[in-house]
Design a protein around this motif. Structure first.
Motif, PDB file in Angstrom:
ATOM      1  N   ASP A   1       0.844  -1.186   0.000  1.00 49.19           N
ATOM      2  CA  ASP A   1       0.000   0.000   0.000  1.00 49.19           C
ATOM      3  C   ASP A   1       0.882   1.240   0.000  1.00 49.19           C
ATOM      4  O   ASP A   1       1.989   1.247   0.546  1.00 49.19           O
ATOM      5  CB  ASP A   1      -0.871   0.033   1.257  1.00 49.19           C
ATOM      6  N   THR A   2       0.372   2.322  -0.562  1.00 59.05           N
ATOM      7  CA  THR A   2       1.075   3.598  -0.504  1.00 59.05           C
ATOM      8  C   THR A   2       0.883   4.195   0.885  1.00 59.05           C
ATOM      9  O   THR A   2      -0.019   3.799   1.634  1.00 59.05           O
ATOM     10  CB  THR A   2       0.520   4.570  -1.557  1.00 59.05           C
ATOM     11  N   LEU A   3       1.685   5.173   1.211  1.00 57.15           N
ATOM     12  CA  LEU A   3       1.515   5.860   2.488  1.00 57.15           C
ATOM     13  C   LEU A   3       0.121   6.480   2.539  1.00 57.15           C
ATOM     14  O   LEU A   3      -0.531   6.453   3.579  1.00 57.15           O
ATOM     15  CB  LEU A   3       2.594   6.923   2.688  1.00 57.15           C
ATOM     16  N   TRP A   4      -0.349   7.003   1.424  1.00 57.57           N
ATOM     17  CA  TRP A   4      -1.687   7.592   1.368  1.00 57.57           C
ATOM     18  C   TRP A   4      -2.732   6.572   1.826  1.00 57.57           C
ATOM     19  O   TRP A   4      -3.611   6.902   2.624  1.00 57.57           O
ATOM     20  CB  TRP A   4      -1.966   8.061  -0.063  1.00 57.57           C
ATOM     21  N   GLN A   5      -2.623   5.336   1.354  1.00 58.43           N
ATOM     22  CA  GLN A   5      -3.564   4.290   1.754  1.00 58.43           C
ATOM     23  C   GLN A   5      -3.363   3.886   3.205  1.00 58.43           C
ATOM     24  O   GLN A   5      -4.326   3.684   3.941  1.00 58.43           O
ATOM     25  CB  GLN A   5      -3.401   3.063   0.852  1.00 58.43           C
ATOM     26  N   GLN A   6      -2.110   3.765   3.625  1.00 55.27           N
ATOM     27  CA  GLN A   6      -1.791   3.302   4.976  1.00 55.27           C
ATOM     28  C   GLN A   6      -2.368   4.208   6.060  1.00 55.27           C
ATOM     29  O   GLN A   6      -2.730   3.734   7.128  1.00 55.27           O
ATOM     30  CB  GLN A   6      -0.278   3.196   5.160  1.00 55.27           C
ATOM     31  N   VAL A   7      -2.420   5.500   5.784  1.00 48.80           N
ATOM     32  CA  VAL A   7      -2.855   6.437   6.824  1.00 48.80           C
ATOM     33  C   VAL A   7      -4.339   6.782   6.744  1.00 48.80           C
ATOM     34  O   VAL A   7      -4.829   7.573   7.540  1.00 48.80           O
ATOM     35  CB  VAL A   7      -2.000   7.726   6.836  1.00 48.80           C
ATOM     36  N   GLY A   8      -5.048   6.222   5.758  1.00 47.67           N
ATOM     37  CA  GLY A   8      -6.482   6.465   5.698  1.00 47.67           C
ATOM     38  C   GLY A   8      -6.947   7.328   4.550  1.00 47.67           C
ATOM     39  O   GLY A   8      -8.105   7.756   4.527  1.00 47.67           O
ATOM     40  N   GLY A   9      -6.065   7.630   3.614  1.00 49.06           N
ATOM     41  CA  GLY A   9      -6.462   8.353   2.410  1.00 49.06           C
ATOM     42  C   GLY A   9      -6.853   9.799   2.628  1.00 49.06           C
ATOM     43  O   GLY A   9      -6.379  10.475   3.548  1.00 49.06           O
ATOM     44  N   SER A  10      -7.740  10.273   1.788  1.00 50.40           N
ATOM     45  CA  SER A  10      -8.118  11.694   1.766  1.00 50.40           C
ATOM     46  C   SER A  10      -8.593  12.250   3.098  1.00 50.40           C
ATOM     47  O   SER A  10      -8.219  13.382   3.451  1.00 50.40           O
ATOM     48  CB  SER A  10      -9.178  11.944   0.688  1.00 50.40           C
ATOM     49  N   PRO A  11      -9.408  11.533   3.870  1.00 49.26           N
ATOM     50  CA  PRO A  11      -9.848  12.122   5.143  1.00 49.26           C
ATOM     51  C   PRO A  11      -8.673  12.482   6.064  1.00 49.26           C
ATOM     52  O   PRO A  11      -8.684  13.531   6.716  1.00 49.26           O
ATOM     53  CB  PRO A  11     -10.726  11.037   5.759  1.00 49.26           C
TER      54      PRO A  11
END
Length: 125
Positions: free
Chosen positions: A3-13
């Motif tokens: 997963d990308t960091l963006w996905q790992q941390v919960g994305g846009s929210p």
């Protein structure tokens, strides 16, 4: 594939929370606030959020709407000295503190903002 960091941390929210917290501090900062158009805080929020999301493996919305980031060129019009850099970092670190990211993501994010802030410095004083 990981997963990308963006996905790992919960994305846009998560990125929206970080950026909105960051700008809540910037709006009140006597050094930084004058560098922003006072009638376009939402635009600034959108630009930073979409840039960071794209950088960390999220949607490519920033590039689709604004082209290549060209960070140094886009910031060259603003006198960014050591004080402005430190104020920017102060607010970004506070936003990351509140985001309470998982340790590895937090370390990566903080390392990036430190390097980016140093790279944007364009004047002495």
């Amino acid at each position: 594939m990981t997963d990308t960091l963006w996905q790992q941390v919960g994305g846009s929210p998560t990125f929206e929370r970080i950026v909105r917290r960051f700008y809540a501090g910037v709006k009140e900062d006597p050094v930084l606030a004058p560098m922003y158009p006072q009638d376009d805080w939402e635009g600034a929020i959108w630009r930073l959020q979409t840039f960071l999301e794209q950088y960390w493996g999220g949607p490519t919305t920033y590039q689709e709407h604004r082209g290549h980031p060209r960070l140094r060129m886009r910031h060259n019009a603003f006198p960014i000295n050591a004080l402005a850099r430190e104020r920017w970092l102060h607010h970004m670190h506070a936003a990351l503190d509140e985001a309470d990211l998982v340790p590895m993501a937090d370390t990566q994010f903080r390392d990036y903002i430190e390097r980016a802030a140093l790279a944007m410095t364009n004047t002495a004083g």
